[in-house]
Design an enzyme around this catalytic site. Structure first.
Site, PDB file in Angstrom:
ATOM      1  N   THR A 143       0.834  -1.199   0.000  1.00 17.78           N
ATOM      2  CA  THR A 143       0.000   0.000   0.000  1.00 17.78           C
ATOM      3  C   THR A 143       0.872   1.253   0.000  1.00 17.78           C
ATOM      4  O   THR A 143       2.089   1.180  -0.236  1.00 17.78           O
ATOM      5  CB  THR A 143      -1.012  -0.039   1.175  1.00 17.78           C
ATOM      6  OG1 THR A 143      -1.930   1.047   1.037  1.00 17.78           O
ATOM      7  CG2 THR A 143      -0.340  -0.013   2.523  1.00 17.78           C
ATOM      8  N   LYS A 150       3.066   1.180  -4.131  1.00 17.88           N
ATOM      9  CA  LYS A 150       2.412   0.391  -5.179  1.00 17.88           C
ATOM     10  C   LYS A 150       3.075   0.545  -6.543  1.00 17.88           C
ATOM     11  O   LYS A 150       3.238  -0.437  -7.267  1.00 17.88           O
ATOM     12  CB  LYS A 150       0.935   0.757  -5.256  1.00 17.88           C
ATOM     13  CG  LYS A 150       0.158   0.367  -4.012  1.00 17.88           C
ATOM     14  CD  LYS A 150      -1.295   0.783  -4.108  1.00 17.88           C
ATOM     15  CE  LYS A 150      -2.022   0.484  -2.806  1.00 17.88           C
ATOM     16  NZ  LYS A 150      -3.441   0.860  -2.865  1.00 17.88           N
ATOM     17  N   ASP A 169      -6.860  -3.396  -6.179  1.00 17.94           N
ATOM     18  CA  ASP A 169      -7.543  -2.237  -5.611  1.00 17.94           C
ATOM     19  C   ASP A 169      -8.787  -1.845  -6.396  1.00 17.94           C
ATOM     20  O   ASP A 169      -9.849  -1.592  -5.822  1.00 17.94           O
ATOM     21  CB  ASP A 169      -6.597  -1.027  -5.567  1.00 17.94           C
ATOM     22  CG  ASP A 169      -5.721  -1.017  -4.329  1.00 17.94           C
ATOM     23  OD1 ASP A 169      -6.110  -1.610  -3.312  1.00 17.94           O
ATOM     24  OD2 ASP A 169      -4.641  -0.407  -4.380  1.00 17.94           O
ATOM     25  N   GLY A 224      -1.912   8.144  -7.936  1.00 18.02           N
ATOM     26  CA  GLY A 224      -1.011   7.107  -7.436  1.00 18.02           C
ATOM     27  C   GLY A 224      -1.495   5.726  -7.828  1.00 18.02           C
ATOM     28  O   GLY A 224      -2.387   5.569  -8.674  1.00 18.02           O
ATOM     29  N   GLY A 225      -0.907   4.700  -7.196  1.00 18.85           N
ATOM     30  CA  GLY A 225      -1.230   3.327  -7.556  1.00 18.85           C
ATOM     31  C   GLY A 225      -2.693   2.975  -7.399  1.00 18.85           C
ATOM     32  O   GLY A 225      -3.297   2.361  -8.289  1.00 18.85           O
TER      33      GLY A 225
END
Length: 265
Positions: free
Chosen positions: A69, A73, A110, A136-137
């Site tokens: 997390t 990621k 996710d 972001g990821g």
């Protein structure tokens, strides 16, 4: 009381910070339900230490895998030996499996978890206009999963426009039917508003966008799990918006994570 023995299989969640994560408690229930002698522990590692951690885990023979997390990621993609096509397209990994020979395989869950969490709460993303804050990821995974779920439009607001534009270009390539745009601070014209940044996790954090422009007919969603009722969700609720907490995203992918890491059923 959990008894740790020499036969216990180890799993982890790597983050920075890590105190806020809920995965160890949630995965404990999965282990108990599946009759697995395993434990998932928090691994507090800064970005500059991620490569060293990954290298060390390759030699840890009783290590099964780990959840990844914030903020790791995107960095994890190139540290894995193999990643799924979905993870490669998103440019992020949030789950890693250690193979018996020490190689590491990565995937991204996710987005699938977020979309399933919406559906279980009665929110069907199909046909919606979405305002996504963050690049972001997790944001990348959510963007691709929402496009696959049939959203009509995606606007991304991020401090670094180049990162947002990169996601939008990927969406345009794979899902040309989805209208895309660089978003401003204003979420007013979206049906679904998502905060996919870490802002709101710490006391005193600023809002990630102009919350004064929220409308009562909107759905406002978080990916932050602690606190459950973030300042954004509290503000949105007061405005009459329907809200989606961050925890369902984890709860809806936890079984998928266990399967990927090879936790026996």
């Amino acid at each position: 009381m959990i008894e740790i023995t020499g036969n216990t299989r180890l799993y982890g969640i790597v983050a920075d910070p890590v105190a806020q994560v809920k995965t160890p408690q949630t995965m404990r229930k999965v282990f108990d339900r599946r009759g697995t002698d395993g434990v998932l522990v928090p691994l507090h590692v800064p970005p500059e230490g991620l490569s060293d951690l990954v290298q060390a885990l390759r030699s840890l023979r009783n290590f099964g895998g780990m959840v990844v997390t914030v903020p790791h990621k995107t960095g994890m993609v190139e540290l894995c030996d193999v990643v799924t096509p979905e993870a490669r397209a998103v440019g992020a990994v949030n789950i890693v499996r250690r193979e018996p020979d020490g190689t590491l395989a990565g995937d991204i869950l996710d987005g699938k978890g977020f979309v399933e969490g919406l559906r279980q709460s009665g929110f069907n993303p199909e046909g919606l206009a979405v305002f996504l804050c963050g690049a972001g990821g997790a944001a990348r995974a959510i963007a691709f999963a929402l496009a696959q779920a049939g959203i009509r439009k995606l606007s991304i607001h991020n401090r670094t426009q180049a990162a947002a534009q990169q996601i939008l270009q990927g969406i345009q390539k794979l899902f040309p039917q989805v209208e895309t745009a660089l978003g401003s601070q204003d979420p007013m014209h979206a049906d679904l508003v998502i905060n996919a940044t870490s802002l709101g996790m710490k006391t005193g954090d600023a809002f990630a966008f102009d919350v004064s422009r929220l409308q009562p007919n909107q759905i406002v969603a978080e990916i932050i799990m602690t606190p459950a009722l973030t300042p954004l969700l509290e503000f949105a609720q007061a405005k009459g918006c329907r809200i989606q907490y961050g925890l369902p995203m984890l709860e809806c992918q936890i079984e998928m994570m266990a399967d990927f890491m090879g936790v026996a059923k």
